[in-house]
Scaffold this active site. Structure first.
Site, PDB file in Angstrom:
ATOM      1  N   HIS A  52      57.996  26.582  34.216  1.00  0.00           N
ATOM      2  CA  HIS A  52      59.100  26.993  35.085  1.00  0.00           C
ATOM      3  C   HIS A  52      60.066  25.835  35.378  1.00  0.00           C
ATOM      4  O   HIS A  52      60.703  25.815  36.437  1.00  0.00           O
ATOM      5  CB  HIS A  52      58.555  27.619  36.369  1.00  0.00           C
ATOM      6  CG  HIS A  52      57.742  26.685  37.225  1.00  0.00           C
ATOM      7  ND1 HIS A  52      56.606  27.072  37.901  1.00  0.00           N
ATOM      8  CD2 HIS A  52      57.904  25.372  37.534  1.00  0.00           C
ATOM      9  CE1 HIS A  52      56.130  26.051  38.589  1.00  0.00           C
ATOM     10  NE2 HIS A  52      56.901  25.004  38.374  1.00  0.00           N
TER      11      HIS A  52
ATOM     12  N   HIS B  83      58.204  24.252  45.737  1.00  0.00           N
ATOM     13  CA  HIS B  83      58.615  22.864  45.496  1.00  0.00           C
ATOM     14  C   HIS B  83      59.502  22.346  46.620  1.00  0.00           C
ATOM     15  O   HIS B  83      60.434  21.585  46.390  1.00  0.00           O
ATOM     16  CB  HIS B  83      59.379  22.755  44.180  1.00  0.00           C
ATOM     17  CG  HIS B  83      58.622  23.190  42.970  1.00  0.00           C
ATOM     18  ND1 HIS B  83      58.318  24.496  42.725  1.00  0.00           N
ATOM     19  CD2 HIS B  83      58.116  22.481  41.934  1.00  0.00           C
ATOM     20  CE1 HIS B  83      57.649  24.585  41.565  1.00  0.00           C
ATOM     21  NE2 HIS B  83      57.507  23.378  41.074  1.00  0.00           N
TER      22      HIS B  83
ATOM     23  N   HIS C 234      52.631  17.528  32.652  1.00  0.00           N
ATOM     24  CA  HIS C 234      53.818  16.717  32.947  1.00  0.00           C
ATOM     25  C   HIS C 234      53.584  15.865  34.185  1.00  0.00           C
ATOM     26  O   HIS C 234      52.760  16.200  35.031  1.00  0.00           O
ATOM     27  CB  HIS C 234      55.092  17.542  33.080  1.00  0.00           C
ATOM     28  CG  HIS C 234      55.170  18.534  34.211  1.00  0.00           C
ATOM     29  ND1 HIS C 234      54.288  19.575  34.372  1.00  0.00           N
ATOM     30  CD2 HIS C 234      56.060  18.657  35.236  1.00  0.00           C
ATOM     31  CE1 HIS C 234      54.640  20.305  35.422  1.00  0.00           C
ATOM     32  NE2 HIS C 234      55.701  19.762  35.983  1.00  0.00           N
TER      33      HIS C 234
ATOM     34  N   GLU D 245      49.803  22.022  38.155  1.00  0.00           N
ATOM     35  CA  GLU D 245      50.256  23.415  38.305  1.00  0.00           C
ATOM     36  C   GLU D 245      49.464  24.389  37.431  1.00  0.00           C
ATOM     37  O   GLU D 245      49.555  25.605  37.618  1.00  0.00           O
ATOM     38  CB  GLU D 245      51.744  23.529  37.944  1.00  0.00           C
ATOM     39  CG  GLU D 245      52.656  22.906  38.967  1.00  0.00           C
ATOM     40  CD  GLU D 245      54.120  22.919  38.553  1.00  0.00           C
ATOM     41  OE1 GLU D 245      54.970  22.741  39.429  1.00  0.00           O
ATOM     42  OE2 GLU D 245      54.428  23.083  37.350  1.00  0.00           O
TER      43      GLU D 245
HETATM   44 FE   FE2 Z   1      56.839  23.034  39.057  1.00  0.00          FE
END
Ligand code: FE2
Lengths: 120, 279
Positions: free
Chosen positions: B12, B59, B193, B240
């Site tokens: 996302h 977030h 990431h 995530e």
């Molecule tokens: Fe994210």
């Protein structure tokens, strides 16, 4: 650095990584609160118009204030900043996550982007 | 009886939204990622879900560190996106399904999960981008949503085992729901990431491949690692993958993989998209 060196050894600290935990969240609260306020365009404008005053209003610690003034991302993280909130501050300066990655790794932006591409 | 038609998983990354906005899907940089979606569109057109039960993390749009729920279930009539700090165009709002949300909440609490319940909840790019990718150009979404939030921001995070169990509890709720809905499960974020620290830019194809290989048939394998070890392997934001693990739980006991796309890099992230069906 090889991927193995970046991963490190199970049970040991993770190389080049700070977990944003309760200690960081306590330490960084003022800085993160300021960055969270940047969800509002008017607050982004207010920061740009008077950075010193805006930071004072959020009672940044001297270390946080210094890191923001110097655009020192690793310094902000050491002062408890969380990257999701810091990304909103970076956005004010027109910086994206590659720019921020370059700042933290000491690479040029071009070299940082190439490092990402090289992992393909 | 409501039917769980399958599960859709995708990254996302905010810049995907930028690429969609600019129409850059066929640019050489973006094409390998967007090439994963015609199959998703086909599948959704065939399955025609009208409800999405989603697992994602906020977030810093809806939740701040003043109140940070480990698990949160939306129970609103409507969910809006808003400026996340970058002044980007605001994404299309989503219609909720509060009756199903409360049914899920009842089951979760009966199963001794104790989520925060939200009758107002903003949704950020973690939900809007997977919707944009799934139903490009839609002026309203074809599904009503039950959004479930997992804290992947402030440690301690819930364990992978706990997230899988949470998803399984959601599955029990869907099984006992008396409506006729066709439900798609959505898990968003990842895969590997890391945005912060000297290790910024870290990705890990080997670990991602392990996660994707195990997701359908052996999801418990993804719960063997502590959060600390998942962060080591997947990166500070690659954690995530917890959203994927919870979503896999919600799909039901057995599943088969019907589609996978994986590409490094999109922005600083290993981009991944998968479809699973109940087996
Ligand atoms: Fe994210």
């Amino acid at each position: 650095m090889t991927i193995a060196a970046m991963i490190g050894k199970p049970g040991k600290p993770i190389p080049g990584t700070t977990l944003f935990d309760g200690e960081a969240a306590r330490k960084g609260y003022a800085l993160n609160a300021m960055c969270y306020s940047f969800n509002e365009a008017a607050n982004r404008q207010a920061f740009l118009a008077d950075e010193e005053g805006y930071c004072a209003r959020y009672r940044l610690t001297p270390g946080q204030r210094r890191a923001v003034a110097e655009r020192d991302v690793l310094g902000m993280i050491a002062a408890g900043g969380n990257i999701y909130y810091l990304a909103k501050l970076a956005g004010i300066f027109g910086l994206n996550v590659q720019d921020v990655g370059a700042m933290q790794t000491g690479m040029s932006v071009a070299a940082f982007k190439q490092m990402l591409l090289d992992q393909a | 009886m409501a039917e769980v038609v399958g599960a859709y998983f995708t990254s996302h990354v905010p810049s995907i939204g930028g690429a969609i906005h600019r129409g850059a899907q066929d640019d050489p940089y973006w094409k390998p990622f967007f090439d994963g979606f015609p199959r998703v569109h086909e599948w959704l057109a065939e399955m025609k879900p009208d409800v999405a039960v989603t697992f994602s993390n906020d977030h810093g749009l809806n939740f701040f560190l003043d109140k940070m729920p480990t698990f949160a279930v939306g129970a609103a009539e409507e969910y809006h996106n808003a400026d996340e700090g970058w002044g980007l165009p605001v994404y299309t709002s989503m219609k909720g399904h509060p009756a199903l949300s409360w049914h899920v909440i009842e089951q979760l609490v009966a199963d001794e999960f104790d989520p925060v319940t939200c009758q107002e909840m903003l949704v950020d790019h973690a939900l809007s981008i997977p919707f944009e990718l799934a139903w490009p150009g839609a002026d309203q979404w074809p599904v009503r949503v039950v959004p479930i939030g997992i804290n992947t921001v402030q440690h301690p995070l819930p364990s992978a085992r706990r997230c899988l169990a949470l998803g399984r509890s959601v599955h029990r709720a869907l099984q006992s729901w008396q409506g006729a809905e066709r439900i798609v499960i959505i898990g968003t974020g990842g895969l590997s990431h890391q945005l912060d620290g000297e290790r910024a830019g870290f990705m890990n194809r080997e670990y991602d491949t392990f996660c994707m290989d195990k997701l359908a048939a052996e999801p418990d394998a993804l719960t063997r690692d502590s959060i600390h070890e998942i962060v080591r392997q997947a990166g500070t934001q690659g954690v995530e993958v917890l959203n994927w693990i919870a979503a896999r739980g919600a799909l039901g006991p057995s599943a088969r993989e019907i589609h996978r796309n994986y590409h490094i890099p999109i922005s600083n992230t290993a981009g991944a998209t998968m479809l699973l069906e109940p087996a």
